[in-house]
Design an enzyme around this catalytic site. Structure first.
Site, PDB file in Angstrom:
ATOM      1  N   ARG A 236       0.857  -1.177   0.000  1.00 49.30           N
ATOM      2  CA  ARG A 236       0.000   0.000   0.000  1.00 49.30           C
ATOM      3  C   ARG A 236       0.898   1.234   0.000  1.00 49.30           C
ATOM      4  NH1 ARG A 236      -3.513  -2.737  -1.572  1.00 49.30           N
ATOM      5  NH2 ARG A 236      -5.594  -3.088  -0.695  1.00 49.30           N
ATOM      6  N   GLU A 265      -3.448   7.730  -4.411  1.00 54.85           N
ATOM      7  CA  GLU A 265      -3.787   7.251  -5.766  1.00 54.85           C
ATOM      8  C   GLU A 265      -5.064   7.931  -6.263  1.00 54.85           C
ATOM      9  OE1 GLU A 265      -3.961   2.994  -5.466  1.00 54.85           O
ATOM     10  OE2 GLU A 265      -1.899   2.885  -4.762  1.00 54.85           O
ATOM     11  N   HIS A 283      -1.182   0.543  -9.761  1.00 48.76           N
ATOM     12  CA  HIS A 283      -1.835  -0.397  -8.832  1.00 48.76           C
ATOM     13  C   HIS A 283      -2.430  -1.597  -9.596  1.00 48.76           C
ATOM     14  CE1 HIS A 283      -3.793  -0.650  -4.587  1.00 48.76           C
ATOM     15  NE2 HIS A 283      -3.574  -1.868  -5.089  1.00 48.76           N
TER      16      HIS A 283
HETATM   17  C1  DGY Z   1      -5.562  -5.944  -3.057  1.00 47.18           C
HETATM   18  O1  DGY Z   1      -6.209  -6.944  -3.358  1.00 47.18           O
HETATM   19  O2  DGY Z   1      -5.506  -5.515  -1.907  1.00 47.18           O
HETATM   20  C2  DGY Z   1      -4.813  -5.252  -4.154  1.00 47.18           C
HETATM   21  O3  DGY Z   1      -4.218  -4.079  -3.767  1.00 47.18           O
HETATM   22  C3  DGY Z   1      -5.677  -5.059  -5.376  1.00 47.18           C
HETATM   23  O4  DGY Z   1      -5.750  -6.298  -5.933  1.00 47.18           O
END
Ligand code: DGY
Length: 322
Positions: A236, A265, A283
């Site tokens: 993240r 983002e 992402h």
């Molecule tokens: C998640 O699943 O947490 C990713 O960041 C997106 O697939």
């Protein structure tokens, strides 16, 4: 019973839900503003949400009649799970199906940054390639180097296996040490955060976003890393202090970075757009067609199970089920 799907998903997930439920499908990619969401959740029992939908305590408090929030993501930092638990709302996520796909992408970023693949593409594409020279776009080796992994969960372990395949020495740091059998299978050695930062050639982040991991990597950590080190983040954005990283890349405090996630983002720190030693992606670490289809279906199945009185396979607040 009625289900709100807040944003476009793979169509088979909506078809599946429509068999047994009345579905309010927001089939756009923009999703719903908080105001529209507040109106659309009225009279709804299930919600299929995505990581761009914010369910903080005040939004959850207003979810009267909602029994389940099924997130189409493994990460669930967009949902205040304790608040949902207090309100009696089941929360589910989509683990496992994206593990290998996400690890593949972390590896792709690592390789791209190490071997300057994006720079190479731009060089050829723009007609700058005139001759072969001895150090043209020379990068650095991956095989045989030291890989440091923050967070040895499912995805961290899958990345560790890739590192082993490349003959790397694998180190990891986590809030909790992994069982010995896992360490042995992966050939991964538990080290302190400082040791990991100081000796790794590649540092890959696989921690969830929590109060404890926010800005895990900031100026001090970047300065601890080798000047030749490469940082990869597919976890993240807020796990890294983006301004500090951008500045460190510009000053060559570390060699390079591969980033799939960002603090705000889809905004990216302007300096990151102006340095040449970073590979940026929007992402998409779990974005293979197969995996995103499976994630959509999994969230739909979790949502349906909870509403039909069956325990959802990926229940996060298990205490509610007892
Ligand atoms: C998640 O699943 O947490 C990713 O960041 C997106 O697939």
């Amino acid at each position: 019973m009625k289900i709100l799907v807040t944003k476009r998903v793979f169509p088979e997930a909506v078809d599946f839900l429509r068999r047994d439920f009345d579905v309010d499908y927001e089939g756009t990619d923009e999703g719903l503003s908080p105001q529209v969401l507040a109106a659309r959740v009225q009279g709804v029992q299930g919600i299929v949400s995505q990581l761009t939908d914010r369910f903080d305590a005040s939004v959850i408090e207003a979810l009267d009649g909602v029994k389940v929030l099924a997130n189409v993501a493994v990460g669930y930092d967009n949902i205040d799970v304790p608040a949902a638990t207090k309100k009696g709302i089941f929360v589910t996520n989509t683990p496992d199906v994206l593990t290998e796909t996400t690890a593949d992408f972390a590896w792709a970023l690592l390789m791209a940054a190490a071997r300057r693949i994006v720079e190479g593409h731009a060089f050829v594409h723009s007609g700058q390639w005139k001759r072969w020279t001895i150090d043209l776009l020379a990068g650095q080796d991956v095989w045989g180097k030291t890989l440091g992994i923050f967070g040895l969960g499912r995805i961290g372990q899958a990345v560790a296996r890739r590192g082993r395949g490349f003959g790397m020495q694998v180190l990891y740091h986590d809030a909790q040490r992994a069982p010995e059998a896992v360490e042995q299978e992966l050939g991964a050695r538990f080290v302190s955060k400082d040791e990991l930062l100081g000796v790794s050639d590649y540092v890959s982040l696989h921690v969830p976003l929590t109060d404890g991991t926010r800005k895990l990597i900031g100026t001090a950590e970047l300065e601890r890393m080798k000047p030749t080190a490469i940082l990869v983040n597919t976890s993240r954005g807020p796990v890294v202090d983006e301004a500090a990283l951008a500045e460190a890349l510009q000053r060559r405090v570390i060699a390079s970075a591969g980033l799939d996630v960002f603090e705000r983002e889809p905004q990216v720190h302007p300096l990151l757009l102006n340095v040449d030693n970073v590979v940026l992606a929007p992402h998409i670490a779990s974005a293979s067609v197969e995996t995103r289809r499976r994630m959509s279906m999994m969230a739909a199945e979790n949502c349906a199970a909870a509403l039909q009185g069956r325990r959802p396979a990926n229940l996060l607040n298990a205490t509610l089920w007892a």
